[in-house]
Design an enzyme around this catalytic site. Structure first.
Site, PDB file in Angstrom:
ATOM      1  N   ARG A 103       7.548   1.404   9.293  1.00 21.78           N
ATOM      2  CA  ARG A 103       8.755   2.117   8.841  1.00 21.78           C
ATOM      3  C   ARG A 103       8.308   3.129   7.803  1.00 21.78           C
ATOM      4  NH1 ARG A 103      14.577  -0.120   7.132  1.00 21.78           N
ATOM      5  NH2 ARG A 103      14.685   0.043   9.395  1.00 21.78           N
ATOM      6  N   HIS A 130      15.090   6.313  15.068  1.00 19.16           N
ATOM      7  CA  HIS A 130      15.068   4.857  14.886  1.00 19.16           C
ATOM      8  C   HIS A 130      15.143   4.235  16.296  1.00 19.16           C
ATOM      9  CE1 HIS A 130      15.314   1.048  13.067  1.00 19.16           C
ATOM     10  NE2 HIS A 130      16.417   1.152  12.344  1.00 19.16           N
ATOM     11  N   GLN A 133      16.359   0.592  17.052  1.00 20.36           N
ATOM     12  CA  GLN A 133      17.791   0.448  16.776  1.00 20.36           C
ATOM     13  C   GLN A 133      18.617   0.963  17.951  1.00 20.36           C
ATOM     14  OE1 GLN A 133      19.425  -0.685  13.670  1.00 20.36           O
ATOM     15  NE2 GLN A 133      20.958  -0.830  15.278  1.00 20.36           N
ATOM     16  N   ASP A 222      27.085   5.703  10.526  1.00 23.51           N
ATOM     17  CA  ASP A 222      25.934   5.264   9.729  1.00 23.51           C
ATOM     18  C   ASP A 222      26.160   5.770   8.304  1.00 23.51           C
ATOM     19  OD1 ASP A 222      23.427   4.315   8.946  1.00 23.51           O
ATOM     20  OD2 ASP A 222      22.338   6.036   9.747  1.00 23.51           O
ATOM     21  N   CYS A 263      24.631   0.584  12.526  1.00 21.69           N
ATOM     22  CA  CYS A 263      23.297  -0.048  12.505  1.00 21.69           C
ATOM     23  C   CYS A 263      23.098  -0.921  11.269  1.00 21.69           C
ATOM     24  CB  CYS A 263      22.220   1.021  12.604  1.00 21.69           C
ATOM     25  SG  CYS A 263      22.148   2.104  11.170  1.00 21.69           S
ATOM     26  N   ARG A 291      19.037  -6.911  17.543  1.00 23.59           N
ATOM     27  CA  ARG A 291      17.733  -6.350  17.142  1.00 23.59           C
ATOM     28  C   ARG A 291      16.631  -7.346  17.481  1.00 23.59           C
ATOM     29  NH1 ARG A 291      17.326  -2.529  13.030  1.00 23.59           N
ATOM     30  NH2 ARG A 291      15.116  -2.521  13.550  1.00 23.59           N
TER      31      ARG A 291
HETATM   32  N1  NVA Z   1      20.073   6.449   8.514  1.00 23.05           N
HETATM   33  C1  NVA Z   1      19.724   5.241   7.803  1.00 23.05           C
HETATM   34  C2  NVA Z   1      19.459   4.116   8.750  1.00 23.05           C
HETATM   35  C3  NVA Z   1      19.148   2.795   8.092  1.00 23.05           C
HETATM   36  C4  NVA Z   1      18.823   1.716   9.063  1.00 23.05           C
HETATM   37  C5  NVA Z   1      18.522   5.498   6.918  1.00 23.05           C
HETATM   38  O1  NVA Z   1      17.566   6.139   7.385  1.00 23.05           O
HETATM   39  O2  NVA Z   1      18.536   5.073   5.770  1.00 23.05           O
HETATM   40  N1   CP Z   2      19.412  -1.193  10.787  1.00 20.85           N
HETATM   41  C1   CP Z   2      18.271  -1.394  10.114  1.00 20.85           C
HETATM   42  O1   CP Z   2      17.198  -0.902  10.494  1.00 20.85           O
HETATM   43  O2   CP Z   2      18.396  -2.191   9.023  1.00 20.85           O
HETATM   44  P1   CP Z   2      17.308  -2.445   7.882  1.00 20.85           P
HETATM   45  O3   CP Z   2      17.164  -1.153   7.126  1.00 20.85           O
HETATM   46  O4   CP Z   2      17.856  -3.548   7.059  1.00 20.85           O
HETATM   47  O5   CP Z   2      16.005  -2.812   8.543  1.00 20.85           O
END
Ligand code: NVA
Ligand code: CP
Length: 304
Positions: A103, A130, A133, A222, A263, A291
């Site tokens: 990540r 993502h 997801q 989101d 998500c 997930r």
């Molecule tokens: N758009 C959000 C998704 C989190 C799972 C982010 O990147 O923080």
């Molecule tokens: N939706 C998602 O990726 O959640 P986290 O940021 O908690 O991993």
């Protein structure tokens, strides 16, 4: 060269449907508590440059249920934080583990890691996409609405990584998608260019959330502030985004049988209200559970 899952386009439509068949099976086996240890003795290295609850726990638990093991590396607690390159990190991790999940911020970082890795690399979120997801989201739609091809899917909110992945998924699986973002918060120009180049007329981009949601069967949103974007201008952003809040008024424009996805993590009272999030049309916590099941199918596909 190992097979990686770095962007939404790395799996074909056919592969995605097969992955979902396997996901159904894995979910059934897990619910029945029948062992399915297809990755016995294998290890997944997880590299986190941003926070996580779902991704961290679902990958770790998923590896455990498949008979393997997962370990967690953060930037701060590893030598990445002291400038060891992504390439060298990949070369070293490849000698210990059988797969890597990362990540990160810029997509380029995970591409660099993958370029030097001799084991499969999975994208657990970047600023651009993502992919784990979005496969989960579509699996959840099919579970609850029977298919994806006949749905009218809407994404309302910030033109972020989740919006990008929805657009890519609509290009691969050819379902109707509408994206409604405020002016100035549209999806990335490279993503838009791609839609135009492919003449994807089933993807409709607008600044009008009400127009987008009319008749929709799947509604997504989101956070308005993604990881790494916190700070100055947040108050103004919240004002601009108000008409894009998924609340009962917006839901009233959708199909009566529409489902709602997010998500997570959610900022209750901002992009979504409590009554919608906890209401009868919400599939948000099923989505979070999925997930685990979808990623187990991805892990098997790449690491078995
Ligand atoms: N758009 C959000 C998704 C989190 C799972 C982010 O990147 O923080
Ligand atoms: N939706 C998602 O990726 O959640 P986290 O940021 O908690 O991993």
């Amino acid at each position: 060269m190992p097979r990686h899952f770095l962007t939404d386009f790395d799996f074909s439509a056919d592969e995605i449907h097969k992955l979902f068949e396997r996901t159904h099976w894995l979910k059934r086996e897990q619910k029945a508590r029948r062992p399915h240890r297809s990755l016995e003795g294998k290890t997944l290295g997880m590299v986190f440059e941003k926070s996580s609850t779902r991704t961290r726990v679902s990958f770790e638990v998923g590896m455990y249920q498949l008979g393997g093991h997962a370990l967690n590396l953060t930037t701060q607690a590893s030598q990445l934080g002291r400038g060891e390159t992504y390439e060298d990190t990949a070369r070293v991790l490849s000698r210990y583990v059988d797969g890597i999940m990362m990540r990160t911020f810029e997509q380029e970082r995970i591409e660099r890691l993958a370029s030097a890795s001799s084991v499969p690399v999975i994208n657990g979120l970047s600023d651009l996409v993502h992919p784990c997801q979005i496969l989960t989201d579509i699996f959840t739609v099919i579970e609850h609405q029977k298919d994806i091809r006949n749905q009218k899917v809407v994404y309302v909110g910030d033109g972020n990584n989740i919006a990008h992945s929805w657009i890519h998924a609509a290009m691969i699986l050819e379902f109707e998608l509408r994206i409604a973002t405020p002016k100035g918060f549209e999806v990335h120009s490279s993503v838009l260019e791609n839609v135009k180049k492919k003449n994807a007329s089933h993807i409709f981009i607008t600044n009008d959330p009400r127009e987008a949601v009319r008749g929709a069967t799947v509604i997504n949103t989101d956070t308005w502030v993604s990881m790494g974007q916190e700070g100055a201008g947040e108050a103004e952003k919240k004002r601009v985004f108000q008409p894009y809040q998924v609340n009962v008024n917006l839901m009233a424009l959708a199909d009566k049988k529409a489902i709602v996805l997010h998500c997570l993590p959610a900022h209750r009272g901002e992009e979504i209200t409590d009554d919608v999030m906890d209401g009868a049309q919400s599939r948000i916590f099923d989505q979070a559970e999925n997930r685990l099941h979808v990623q187990k199918a991805i892990l098997e596909k790449l690491m078995m």
